[in-house]
Each structure stands twice: as structure tokens, then as C-alpha cells.
Scaffold this active site. Structure first.
Site, PDB file in Angstrom:
ATOM      1  N   HIS A 319     -26.613   8.477   1.762  1.00  0.00           N
ATOM      2  CA  HIS A 319     -25.597   8.718   0.737  1.00  0.00           C
ATOM      3  C   HIS A 319     -24.416   9.496   1.301  1.00  0.00           C
ATOM      4  CE1 HIS A 319     -26.746  12.987   0.402  1.00  0.00           C
ATOM      5  NE2 HIS A 319     -28.018  12.590   0.370  1.00  0.00           N
ATOM      6  N   CYS A 337     -32.550  13.397   3.734  1.00  0.00           N
ATOM      7  CA  CYS A 337     -31.655  12.272   3.516  1.00  0.00           C
ATOM      8  C   CYS A 337     -30.717  12.087   4.707  1.00  0.00           C
ATOM      9  CB  CYS A 337     -30.826  12.496   2.245  1.00  0.00           C
ATOM     10  SG  CYS A 337     -31.789  12.397   0.717  1.00  0.00           S
TER      11      CYS A 337
END
Length: 396
Positions: A319, A337
Site C-alpha cells: 500500500h 506491510c
């Protein structure tokens, strides 16, 4: 004397010949009597007026002393028709029955005596509650275009104990033809994947003929399913956690190398092959969903995270992470992440679809089985062992 003897002999022969051509009543060449031919007899494996007929009954009709010509089986309201075919003297239904349904079975044919016969049988099947039926949900969705790593996923809301009975009726066909197989993760989940990544452009059909199939423990399949999907272009990304770089290959060619930041020393990103499971143009990320309490110093609650691609059940995403711009390409500072600039995340998001491959290398932490769609971390030989049929002929 010889002349007289010959004359007597000739007269005797003439009498014998005449005697052989007549009977005492003078009737010539009698015709042997022929037995009368039998009428058609029609028998079914369901009694007329029967109730609570099991839904996994395959209805049959037999015709004796003649030939069946027409058989129809339909619900009394005409909304449901059960197909079947005639082979020899028997008609056999090609599908099981719906629960709690009244049926009309009509059979007709001609006997050996040349006369037509029609038979009608009416019966009702056993009703089933939702707790006695397991529903098969399928991914991909109808008409979806997916990545080259996308498995066929069938999820059942109630457990399937008789996996073999179900797997025999779960078919995946592809054009071009593709070698693949089923693997049961549990009684509630089965995946089908090809031996190697799909070829881009492949057309795939999933046919689940599971309606009323016994699943075991008194549970039956709730309905059939048919899903068609297409495999799109190949998008394979390699995340190098040591070099803080992600290389995105499209149809085998490197299109972009992106500076990234992955999981820090306490929250390593997991090594292994992952697949894009979800796409979110904007999503709130709350650490509480991964088991981190709000009092924990590692707790976070990020609102409106842009261009997020989920790759694990445990909460790993790729992201946009503008807050870690200084570390991208230099250090790993995330909670697992893959963070990148908003521009790069937006580009990757635009190229991505469910089933795209994201391979992580360089991390000491291994990806756990079933933490996401982890199919490609299983060897082909091990994958085949996950089938309920274990090499058995599915048509048997």
C-alpha cells in the site's frame, strides 16, 4: 408274376402318398399356433404416492416386454425438470432431487404386442433444513478476470465429510487444456490450482454438480454452481526485503523497480509466494484486527490508507505509505506491510487484479500454510496428495 408285383407295389405307394397329405378330417397343411405377445410393463424405483423420498435418489424407469419411448420427471409445478436418458430398457435421471418437492414421473412406450402404455407416478421428497445443507461459494466470481496464480476456491458453510463424493462432481476445465488438481485444506475448503501458473488468456469453467449429494453426517449439497472466468495478463512482483526493492514484471518483462519498506526486526514480512486477495482503493487499518491491543506500544489505527492490496489473512498488504518515504529503499520500518510512495502504489494498484503473484525473498520469517492463498508454496507432489481421490478416476 413280376408285373403283378410291381403293380401292387405302385398302388401301395400311391395310397401312402395320399395318406401323408390328409388327416382324418380332410384338413390339409395345418398352421402351428403362435403364442400372444406381451404388453409393456413399466416399473420405477419410486413408489406412487411415496413421501420423504431421499433427495439423493437417482430415479430409474424400466420397460419390460417392449420399448420405452418417452420419460419425463418434473416438479408438480413444472418449475424444475430433471434430465435423463434411455439406455436399453432403462431410463435413468442425470440429477438428484430437490428437497421438500412434489414430483410427477410420466413414462410411455410400446409393448411387444404393439400397444402403447403410459404410466404416471407421483411422489414427494424429504424436506431438509439449512442445517442439513452445505452451500458452495466459489472464487473467482462469474466473469472475473484474474491473475496467473489464481486458484479456484470452493468454500462450504457446513463441513463435507465425504470429500471424495463431492470431488468426483467438482470439475474444472480450461481452454487451452491445463493440468491441475484439487487440494482440501479442510472439510470446509477445497482449492484447485494448475501445476504451473495459468497461461494468460486461458478460459476456465468450474462446474459443481453438488445439489443433494451426500456430504456425510446427514448433510447434503445445497445447489449446483457454474462459474466461468478468464486469466488476464501475467503480473508477478518480487519483493526483496533485504534490498528494500520490489520489481514488477508484466508478461515476463520488468516494468518498474519500486523502493519499498517492509517489516521491521520485530514484525518481519513473511517469505514465500503470496497472491493478491483483495483490492482496496482506500481502507482503514486497525492493528486490533490482527490481535494488537490498543494499549500495546505497537498499536496503530491508520485511516484511509490508499491503494491497498491484501496478500495474507494476518494483515499484510502492499500500500501507499507516505509517512515512511524516507525509509523506502533504505530500511524496513513497517509492521509487516510493503510500503511505497503514493504514486508507485497507485500505479501498482492500476496494474493489479486478484490472483496476481507477489513473491517475497530475503526474510528469515516463513509464510504459514493457509495464511492467505498460499497454494504455490506447496510442491506439486504434495498438492496431489491433498486430493480426496488420490489418483482415483473421478468418473468411477
Amino acid at each position: 408274376m413280376r408285373t403283378v408285383g410291381r403293380l401292387v407295389t405302385s398302388l401301395m405307394l400311391a395310397v401312402l402318398v395320399l395318406s401323408g397329405c390328409t388327416d382324418g378330417g380332410g384338413v390339409k397343411n395345418p398352421v402351428k399356433a403362435v403364442a400372444p405377445k406381451d404388453p409393456l410393463t413399466i416399473e420405477t424405483n419410486v413408489d406412487n404416492g411415496a413421501s420423504s423420498v431421499p433427495v439423493d435418489t437417482l430415479v430409474t424407469v424400466d420397460g419390460f416386454d417392449g420399448q420405452l419411448s418417452d420419460v419425463s420427471l418434473a416438479s408438480q409445478d413444472g418449475k424444475t425438470k430433471v434430465p435423463g436418458d434411455i439406455r436399453g430398457v432403462r431410463w435413468t435421471a442425470q440429477q438428484f432431487l430437490e428437497p421438500g418437492t412434489s414430483y410427477v414421473l410420466t413414462a410411455a412406450g410400446t409393448g411387444d404386442d404393439g400397444k402403447k402404455v403410459t404410466s404416471t407416478t407421483r411422489f414427494t421428497t424429504k424436506a431438509l433444513s439449512l442445517d442439513e445443507q452445505t452451500y458452495p461459494a466459489v472464487a473467482p466470481l462469474q466473469g472475473e478476470t484474474v491473475g496467473v496464480g489464481m486458484p479456484v476456491i470452493v468454500s462450504f458453510d457446513l463441513p463435507v465429510k465425504d470429500r471424495a463424493a463431492f470431488e468426483k462432481r467438482m470439475k474444472v476445465t480450461a481452454q487451452p487444456a491445463t493440468v491441475g488438481g484439487w487440494y482440501w485444506l479442510s472439510d470446509n475448503t477445497a482449492h484447485w490450482r494448475p501445476k504451473s501458473y495459468w497461461k494468460p488468456g486461458t478460459k476456465v469453467s468450474v462446474d459443481l454438480a453438488l445439489n443433494s449429494v451426500p456430504a456425510g453426517d446427514g448433510i447434503y449439497g445445497q445447489q449446483d454452481q457454474r462459474v466461468d472466468f478468464t486469466v488476464g495478463r501475467s503480473v508477478v512482483s518480487i519483493v526483496d526485503t533485504k534490498r528494500h526493492r520490489m520489481t514488477v514484471k508484466i508478461d515476463g518483462k520488468a516494468r518498474r523497480t519500486i523502493p519499498v519498506s517492509t517489516g521491521d526486526a520485530s514484525h518481519r514480512s513473511r517469505n514465500g509466494t503470496k497472491l493478491v486477495m483483495e483490492k482496496h482503493e482506500s481502507i482503514d487499518m486497525d492493528a486490533a484486527t490482527t490481535g494488537v491491543d490498543s494499549d500495546d506500544p505497537n498499536y496503530y489505527n491508520l485511516k484511509g490508507v490508499k491503494y491497498a492490496l491484501r496478500v495474507t489473512n494476518s494483515g499484510e498488504f502492499l500500500h501507499a505509505a507516505p509517512w515512511s518515504a524516507a525509509s523506502q529503499g533504505n530500511a524496513n520500518v513497517s509492521h509487516g506491510c510493503v510500503g511505497m510512495s503514493t504514486a508507485n502504489a497507485g500505479w501498482l494498484f492500476s496494474q493489479s487484479k486478484r490472483g496476481d503473484v507477489v513473491r517475497y525473498v530475503g526474510s528469515p520469517r516463513r509464510l504459514e500454510p493457509a495464511n492467505g492463498w498460499t497454494d504455490w508454496n506447496v510442491s506439486w507432489s504434495d498438492w496431489l496428495e491433498g486430493s480426496a481421490l488420490q489418483g482415483e478416476d473421478p468418473a468411477a
